[in-house]
Design an enzyme around this catalytic site. Structure first.
Site, PDB file in Angstrom:
ATOM      1  N   SER A  35       0.860  -1.182   0.000  1.00 29.28           N
ATOM      2  CA  SER A  35       0.000   0.000   0.000  1.00 29.28           C
ATOM      3  C   SER A  35       0.894   1.228   0.000  1.00 29.28           C
ATOM      4  CB  SER A  35      -0.880  -0.017   1.255  1.00 29.28           C
ATOM      5  OG  SER A  35      -1.401   1.283   1.453  1.00 29.28           O
TER       6      SER A  35
ATOM      7  N   HIS B 115      -1.463  -1.269  -4.123  1.00 27.24           N
ATOM      8  CA  HIS B 115      -2.723  -0.922  -3.480  1.00 27.24           C
ATOM      9  C   HIS B 115      -2.715   0.591  -3.236  1.00 27.24           C
ATOM     10  CE1 HIS B 115      -6.051  -1.957  -0.603  1.00 27.24           C
ATOM     11  NE2 HIS B 115      -5.610  -0.901   0.071  1.00 27.24           N
TER      12      HIS B 115
ATOM     13  N   ASP C 105      -4.789   3.753  -1.688  1.00 28.67           N
ATOM     14  CA  ASP C 105      -5.864   4.094  -0.749  1.00 28.67           C
ATOM     15  C   ASP C 105      -6.407   5.480  -1.028  1.00 28.67           C
ATOM     16  OD1 ASP C 105      -6.007   1.813   1.094  1.00 28.67           O
ATOM     17  OD2 ASP C 105      -3.922   2.324   1.538  1.00 28.67           O
TER      18      ASP C 105
ATOM     19  N   MET D  27      -9.067   8.264   0.104  1.00 27.46           N
ATOM     20  CA  MET D  27      -9.888   8.645   1.272  1.00 27.46           C
ATOM     21  C   MET D  27     -10.412  10.061   1.097  1.00 27.46           C
ATOM     22  SD  MET D  27      -7.345   7.331   4.274  1.00 27.46           S
ATOM     23  CE  MET D  27      -6.545   5.729   4.200  1.00 27.46           C
TER      24      MET D  27
ATOM     25  N   HIS E  97      -8.458   1.256  -3.644  1.00 34.13           N
ATOM     26  CA  HIS E  97      -9.326   1.017  -2.495  1.00 34.13           C
ATOM     27  C   HIS E  97     -10.045   2.322  -2.184  1.00 34.13           C
ATOM     28  CE1 HIS E  97      -9.483  -0.198   2.054  1.00 34.13           C
ATOM     29  NE2 HIS E  97     -10.678  -0.174   1.497  1.00 34.13           N
TER      30      HIS E  97
ATOM     31  N   MET F 116     -12.224   4.560  -0.225  1.00 29.96           N
ATOM     32  CA  MET F 116     -12.835   4.784   1.093  1.00 29.96           C
ATOM     33  C   MET F 116     -13.490   6.158   1.032  1.00 29.96           C
ATOM     34  SD  MET F 116      -9.708   3.251   3.335  1.00 29.96           S
ATOM     35  CE  MET F 116      -8.587   3.340   1.952  1.00 29.96           C
TER      36      MET F 116
ATOM     37  N   MET G  47     -11.230  -5.892   5.983  1.00 27.77           N
ATOM     38  CA  MET G  47     -10.433  -4.874   6.676  1.00 27.77           C
ATOM     39  C   MET G  47     -10.046  -5.423   8.054  1.00 27.77           C
ATOM     40  SD  MET G  47      -9.928  -2.425   4.644  1.00 27.77           S
ATOM     41  CE  MET G  47      -8.986  -1.480   5.847  1.00 27.77           C
TER      42      MET G  47
ATOM     43  N   ASP H 117      -6.405  -6.301   4.795  1.00 29.09           N
ATOM     44  CA  ASP H 117      -5.813  -4.956   4.742  1.00 29.09           C
ATOM     45  C   ASP H 117      -5.817  -4.308   6.120  1.00 29.09           C
ATOM     46  OD1 ASP H 117      -4.957  -2.429   4.034  1.00 29.09           O
ATOM     47  OD2 ASP H 117      -6.752  -1.903   2.883  1.00 29.09           O
TER      48      ASP H 117
END
Ligand code: DX5
Ligand code: ZN
Length: 218
Positions: free
Chosen positions: A7, A32, A34, A36, A65, A67, A136, A174
């Protein structure tokens, strides 16, 4: 063969190109990313321009991913910039089936993430449609948190569900994954390990971080 998805949230962004090359050379299977929004999770992180830059920096698959609230609004943009796998949270999708079909219509792999307190049974109806389930193992929002032990039970449950109904679907974990707990999550049924801190914040650098993880699985 267990896959490792570093990540990049924990990478040194000043040297992102070098960081991902080091992880790649040490055997990373995919990256990966992330995303957000400060709403679905308390933190704000990376977005579409980073995916675009990563696409130029590696030929490995990129998994994004999401979020964020209303992830369906951004699927096309992330797909266009070179994502290979798009992962959405189960918790904020009233129309999860529509979102998953939309990802597939864009020609991408569809993943759904479950927060630690979300039961596996909420994927019961949609399981056959998925390419990836992301369990998660921390509350999403930050790198460097501690692995939540009770999620092991859910990993085992999802493993069972997938084995009988969708064995091709990947089971990914994760959050807080490191050499100390990696063997246990794999034993519980995980096939793909996301690791941020354990790879990019390893005292010996990303290569040493990857090696420590890989070695723990032998
Ligand atoms: C947490 C993110 C993770 C995070 C993992 O919300 O989804 O992908 O980067 O980082 P570590 O491995 O440090 O827990
Ligand atoms: Zn993540």
């Amino acid at each position: 063969m267990i896959k490792i998805a570093p990540s990049i949230l924990s990478a040194d962004f000043l040297k992102l190109g070098g960081e991902i090359k080091a992880a790649e050379r040490a055997g990373a299977d995919r990256f990966h990313i992330d995303v957000m929004d400060g709403r679905f999770v308390p933190n704000i992180s990376l977005g579409i321009p980073v995916v675009k830059a990563m696409r130029r920096g590696t030929s490995l698959p990129l998994e994004v991913h999401l979020m964020i609230e209303q992830p369906e609004r951004y699927l096309e943009a992330f797909a266009q910039e070179g994502s290979d796998i798009l992962i959405v949270p189960q918790e904020n999708s009233v129309h999860l089936d529509r979102t998953v079909q939309c990802i597939k219509d864009l020609g991408k792999k569809a993943g759904v993430a479950l927060n630690p307190s979300t039961p596996a049974v909420l994927l019961e109806e949609i399981l056959e449609e998925l390419d990836l389930v992301l369990v998660m193992t921390v509350n999403p929002g930050f790198g460097g948190q501690h692995f939540i032990e009770y999620t092991l039970k859910k990993i085992r449950q999802v493993r069972k569900m997938l084995d009988s109904r969708n064995p091709k679907c990947e089971l990914e974990v994760d959050g807080g994954i490191e050499a100390r707990n990696a063997p246990r999550v794999v034993k519980a049924g995980a096939g793909v390990l996301v690791a941020g801190t354990a790879v990019f914040r390893h005292e010996g650098g990303a290569k040493a971080g990857m090696e420590a993880l890989t070695k723990s699985l032998q």
